[in-house]
Structures are given as C-alpha cells and as structure tokens.
Motif scaffolding. Sequence first.
Motif, short mmCIF file in Angstrom:
data_model
loop_
_atom_site.label_atom_id
_atom_site.label_comp_id
_atom_site.label_asym_id
_atom_site.label_seq_id
_atom_site.Cartn_x
_atom_site.Cartn_y
_atom_site.Cartn_z
N PRO A 1 32.52 27.10 54.92
CA PRO A 1 31.13 26.74 55.27
C PRO A 1 30.82 26.90 56.75
CG PRO A 1 32.16 25.02 53.92
CD PRO A 1 33.24 25.99 54.29
N LYS A 2 31.85 26.76 57.62
CA LYS A 2 31.60 26.87 59.07
C LYS A 2 31.51 28.33 59.51
CE LYS A 2 34.03 22.56 60.26
NZ LYS A 2 34.89 22.36 59.09
N GLN A 3 32.19 29.23 58.78
CA GLN A 3 32.15 30.66 59.13
C GLN A 3 31.86 31.49 57.88
OE1 GLN A 3 36.11 29.99 61.08
NE2 GLN A 3 35.40 31.65 62.38
N PRO A 4 30.61 31.45 57.39
CA PRO A 4 30.32 32.11 56.11
C PRO A 4 30.28 33.63 56.22
CG PRO A 4 28.33 31.16 57.03
CD PRO A 4 29.44 30.78 57.95
N ALA A 5 30.62 34.30 55.14
CA ALA A 5 30.46 35.76 55.01
C ALA A 5 30.53 36.08 53.53
CB ALA A 5 31.56 36.50 55.76
N THR A 6 29.96 37.20 53.16
CA THR A 6 29.95 37.61 51.75
C THR A 6 30.80 38.86 51.60
OG1 THR A 6 27.72 36.73 51.51
CG2 THR A 6 28.43 38.28 49.85
N LEU A 7 31.59 38.91 50.52
CA LEU A 7 32.36 40.12 50.22
C LEU A 7 31.49 41.04 49.38
CD1 LEU A 7 35.71 38.37 49.27
CD2 LEU A 7 35.25 39.61 51.38
N GLU A 8 31.83 42.33 49.42
CA GLU A 8 31.06 43.31 48.66
C GLU A 8 31.01 42.89 47.19
OE1 GLU A 8 31.03 48.12 48.83
OE2 GLU A 8 32.93 47.15 48.44
N PRO A 9 29.80 42.73 46.62
CA PRO A 9 29.73 42.23 45.23
C PRO A 9 30.02 43.34 44.23
CG PRO A 9 27.54 42.61 46.07
CD PRO A 9 28.49 42.97 47.19
N MET A 10 30.10 42.96 42.95
CA MET A 10 30.36 43.93 41.90
C MET A 10 29.03 44.41 41.31
SD MET A 10 33.36 41.92 39.93
CE MET A 10 34.70 41.14 40.79
N VAL A 11 29.02 45.67 40.88
CA VAL A 11 27.81 46.22 40.25
C VAL A 11 28.12 46.46 38.78
CG1 VAL A 11 26.15 48.11 40.32
CG2 VAL A 11 27.24 47.36 42.42
N PHE A 12 27.28 45.93 37.90
CA PHE A 12 27.56 46.05 36.47
C PHE A 12 26.52 46.94 35.80
CE2 PHE A 12 29.29 41.81 37.60
CZ PHE A 12 30.62 42.13 37.39
N PRO A 13 26.94 47.72 34.78
CA PRO A 13 26.00 48.62 34.11
C PRO A 13 25.00 47.86 33.25
CG PRO A 13 28.15 48.68 33.01
CD PRO A 13 28.31 47.82 34.23
N ASP A 14 23.85 48.49 32.99
CA ASP A 14 22.84 47.87 32.12
C ASP A 14 23.26 48.02 30.66
OD1 ASP A 14 21.21 47.15 34.19
OD2 ASP A 14 20.13 49.06 34.20
N PRO A 15 22.88 47.06 29.81
CA PRO A 15 23.23 47.16 28.39
C PRO A 15 22.42 48.25 27.69
CG PRO A 15 21.85 45.24 28.77
CD PRO A 15 22.14 45.83 30.11
N VAL A 16 22.96 48.79 26.59
CA VAL A 16 22.27 49.89 25.89
C VAL A 16 21.88 49.50 24.46
CG1 VAL A 16 23.29 51.77 27.21
CG2 VAL A 16 24.49 50.89 25.22
N ILE A 17 22.28 48.33 24.02
CA ILE A 17 22.01 47.98 22.62
C ILE A 17 21.66 46.49 22.55
CG2 ILE A 17 24.50 47.68 22.27
CD1 ILE A 17 24.17 48.37 19.39
N SER A 18 20.74 46.14 21.65
CA SER A 18 20.39 44.72 21.53
C SER A 18 20.23 44.35 20.06
CB SER A 18 19.09 44.43 22.29
OG SER A 18 18.03 45.16 21.71
#
Length: 694
Positions: free
Chosen positions: A389-406
């Motif tokens: 909390p005193k030294q915040p930073a974000t790591l590269e997030p993950m990218v997820f594909p869009d769904p193709v069926i519902s």
Amino acid sequence: MADLNSYRNIGIFAHVDAGKTTTTERILKLTGKIHKIGEVHDGAATTDFMDQEQERGITIQSAATSCEWNDHRLNIIDTPGHVDFTIEVYRSLKVLDGGVGVFCGSGGVEPQSETNWRYANDSEVARIIFVNKLDRLGADFYRVVKQVEDVLGANPLVMTLPIGTEDNFTGVVDLLTRKAWVWDDSGDPTRYEVQEPPADMADQIEEYREKLIETALEQDDDLLMMYLEGEEPELDEIKRCVRKGTIALDFFPTYCGSAFKNKGIQLVLNAVVDYLPNPTEVKPQPEIDLEGTETGEVAIVDPTKPLRALAFKIMDDRFGALTFTRIYSGKLSKGDNVLNTFTGKTERIGRIVEMHADDRIELDSAEAGDIVALVGLKNVQTGHTLADPKQPATLEPMVFPDPVISIAIKPKDQAASEKMGIAIGKMVKEDPSFYVETDEDSGETIIKGMGELHLDIKVDILRRTHMVDVEVGKPQVAYRETITQRIEDSYTHKKQTGGSGQFGKIDYIVEPGETGSGYQFESKVTGGNVPREFWPAIEKGFASCMEEGVLAGFPLLDVKITLYDGAFHAVDSSAVAFETAARGAYRQSIPKAGPQLMEPIMKVDVFVPEDHVGDVIGDLNRRRGMIKSQEPAPTGVRVKADVPLSDMFGYIGDLRTMTSGRGQFSMEFEHYMPCPKNVADEVIKEVNERRAAK
C-alpha cells in the motif's frame, strides 16, 4: 530466506490425451509427494480432482502442486489440453518461469499443442520437450522431432534417444553421458539400470551427440573454437551452454519416454533442474500505472523489494475462495494488509496455503518466487495485482478472448433462482472466459463461453457442485455486425422547452474500418464550429450505440467515424446535447451504410482414420467449411478447415457416427466473416420472432 536459485516454477502443457496429467502423477511419485499412482483412465489422478475431470478423463482446471527433486523445489501446474479451456493454459503460462511441453509419440504435434506453444512463445517461457507414449503403436520419436521443427518452427535439441519402439521400448540413451537408462517391466519407476547403450546404436548416438554439442556450444564462442579444434569441453561447461540457450529460447532440450510405463521421467526432472530458469533468471514483469501505460519500472524478483503479486486464478472450494497468487517481489505474511491496485481497496491476508491439488499446507509467510493460494480475499479477480500500500504499482494484466457461443438457462423454481445467482457469481470469478448477462426483455440468464464443451461443463458444475437444477436453451452464436459503405451525413439535435434548450449539429463520415480495428473515432473539425470540449461527448454517444447493430441487435465491429464539421449554440449547446446528436446520427446513418451480418469462423482440426476421410471432408463441405489442408498422420489423416460456428453444433456426435467412434476434433475461434445472405436473413428473422414473442 529461501534460496531462489533452487526454485523452479513450471507448467506441464500439451494437446488432449498427450499424457500431461499422467506425467505429473509420475513426477509426484518420483519426488515422494504421493505413494500410490492414480491413473487418468481410472479417474484417480491426483491433479484431476473435479468429478467432471474424472468422468471425462480430461483436465479442466489447472491444478497446482509443489514437490522436491535434487534439493530443488518444483512448483508444478498441470494445465488442461482441451481447446475450450485454453484460458487456463494462458493464465498459467503468464506466471510460470518454465514449461514442459508433452507430445504424444504417435499423435505428434496436435492442434492444441500449436496453440499452447504459441501462448508460451508470447509469454517468452523457456521449455523442455517430452515426447511421451513411445510404447504405443505407431510411435516414432524422430518423426515428432521433425514435426516440432516443421509445424512449430521450433529448434528441438535432442538430449535422449529411445531404445526400441512400441512394445519393445525399454529405455533411453542419455547423449551427454553416452549411458543407457533401462527399466524393467515391473512398472516401478525406480527399478532401472544405467548401462552401456546397445552396440547397434553407436553411430546414431555419435551423430546426435555431435549435433547436440555443436548447437549448445554456439552459446560460447571460446568453447566452440576449442571443440572445433578437437578438444571436447567438460560436461558441466556443455550443460551451462544448454541452460543458457534454453533460457534464451534458442532451442528446447528434447527428451523421450513413456509416463504410463514409468520410463524416462527421471531425466525430465533432471532437465527441469539443470536447464529451466529459476525465478531470478526470467525477464522481470513490467509495471504499469493506473492508465495502463508502462512506467519503465519492473518487478525484480527479490524478497527485500516492495510487494508485487499477481492473482492468476480464483477457485472456490468447501473452505471458501482460494486466490492463486504468484509473488514476483517482496514478502507476504499472515495478517498483512495489501492493496488491490485494480479496485484501489486494501485486503487483509487471512491465511496462506501451499496447494497440493485439493490438499493444503498452512504457511505463515511466502516471498518472491513462490506460488501460493490466499484464503478469504473478498474482491480480488484474475489478473489483479496485489501490492504494497505504501509503494503501489500494477503488473501487466492478462487479456482474455471474447466468448463465441451462448445459451439461455433458467432455474426450475424460485428456490433454485437464488442459489443460481450466488453460484454463477462464484463461477464468473473463477473463469474470466465465462460471461453472464441477463436478457432485459425476457429476464433469462444468458451464459457465454468458448465452446459447447465449455458451457456443457459449466451447466454440469451448476447442477452437481452447486445443486442448482436448470433448464438449458439451445446454443446461440455470437454474431456481429459491420458496415460495407462509406457515407457522409449530417444530423442536428434541437429541442426547445421552457428555459434553455438543447442544440448540437454534427457533420460526419461513417466508413468501414480495417479488420480487427473495432470502433474508431476521429475529429477533423477546425475553426471551432464544434468546440473541442464536446468531442468526447460525441465519441461517447457513438460508442454507446456500437453494442447494438441495426440488423439484429448484435454488436457493431470495425467502424470508423470522422467528425469534420458542425455547429453549436452559445447557450443551448452542451455535452448532453452533442451526445444525443451522436446517438441520433447513428440511428440515421448506419442503416444507409450497407450493414452486414458477420459470423464467427472456427479453425477446425479433425483427426480421422484413412478409410473415412472422404465422408468427413464431404460433411465439412456441407457445413460450409473451407478445407485448408490434409496431412497424413501415422494412424490416419489430419484435416484442417475453417467452418462457421453455427454449423458445428453437435459435430462430435456426427463425427463419431461417421468414423465408428475413432475420429477426434478440436476447434477454436479464428475470425469473423460476412454471412451469406440466406443465412443472414434466417438469423435476422429468428431474432425478430424472438423479440415479437417477448
């Protein structure tokens, strides 16, 4: 403080049925983690602990476990091979330092192996290769090595050669030491002898050994010169070069064996320790700020640095939510408060556990290089960063594909309705490729995923794990819409009610964007006809309409809108007026721009026995498939095709009927293509009927 040099964070990945889980079982047995080996086909494998995994003989969730080998700690993740669960492989590779790619000795490089290999390349994960199942009919180690070169474009560095094939496979020759490891037929992995290799393999051993040493020594010019002058370097020097080249992804040490028959696993474990990187030897994770731009800082693997950890998997079990976390830097102790940089809220660390499939060992603390599960975190999801909390930073997030069926699901009664809401909430947290939304008109719950099997398993988990009985509708394809023509248009929004009114006029161009570009907005207004402060409102107005196309209400893809002129009123113009103008412009212009329905095209890979190839190709053609290639395999033919998803429902049943149960296939989303007119008309008619019925 733990010695990070002795840590190996590795994943085991491969195509369905190449033997990943069996290989993991053998590793756990050899490292003393389990005493009785469980078999996948009996539904008793340690890492396949879900009912659905045991019944179907496939891995669905990536399971985590830790063990020791040669004074090294191995954190192992066994990942699924089925294409509908690729997301599990992707997110596991994101947090691993090294991998073991398992290939079937007879099946070779199969479709899912290619996808996983591509993910591993993207994540820059060092790997060793294990060619498994050499005891099987049609197994050929040398053919698989050639496929790794041709299909994957990789450089396999052969480290062992098989002794015998199929039923006569007895062991392997270690090329570096020129020694043969031969196992007896008892099935006990520890009952082997190290002896001289068969005399008839002498020439082959020398040929491959020379190639191995030359390739390895290219990592060190001095040693290579020495070798070319006729002096062979020490074994440790050669190993150092193999390690250097493996970590640099210049080549992939390649081993062979049969996990099921317990042959060859020790050499793979030795290779993991000898050649795969420890946490300090991989490229540090880049840090980004809250806007998503890289700061130039990296998370250095060091327990004394500020905390940086990535939550890569959420799993719900009988003890509560488990958050699987890879700690990149710093230290984490029970009772610590950490910042979730995605939500901006702090979380308290209740318990830290080390996982062994679904057993757990309590820990007081964990530090850089560890993969642990945290119990009881409230608002952490996959891809979130936990930081100091005193030294915040974000790591590269993950990218997820869009769904193709519902599919639409409906609880059987009111009691099930409340349980379903809670259960689905948990499932969405666990799996970022699983989406849920409510149809506002009908009140139905729509679940979306990566394929039929994916949703089939989700419904099964709802019914059995969460005890929610649901009715399931028929699958729906995630169509998209786009436009085909460029038009120039103008729209004026004018409203006068008591007091100040609303006024906004925009002149704009609507045109098709490049494939994959999504929605783009550009303003070329000069001279202040539309003041700059209103541009974001216009962009937002158009963007809010892109979710619903004009043909059948599917999201609009690849559209570029250019604002080039307009007019405003000193009193009556506002951001709201221009946003409303943009919405009106969308409704006015998109129907004139040649709207077109787009359908998802799947990359289909079918393995079929030779005598049924004609039937399968004929059937794919009837499904509007484009056949791309036919490749002979040792026990049949691999047919690759691009086929619209809407014509692939229920394909597995038809394929089994055509091939007497011997055919296999996998498919994954490839791209969107325009729908033929007759198909588009049918889809639009169906959507309109559904709307009318509501």
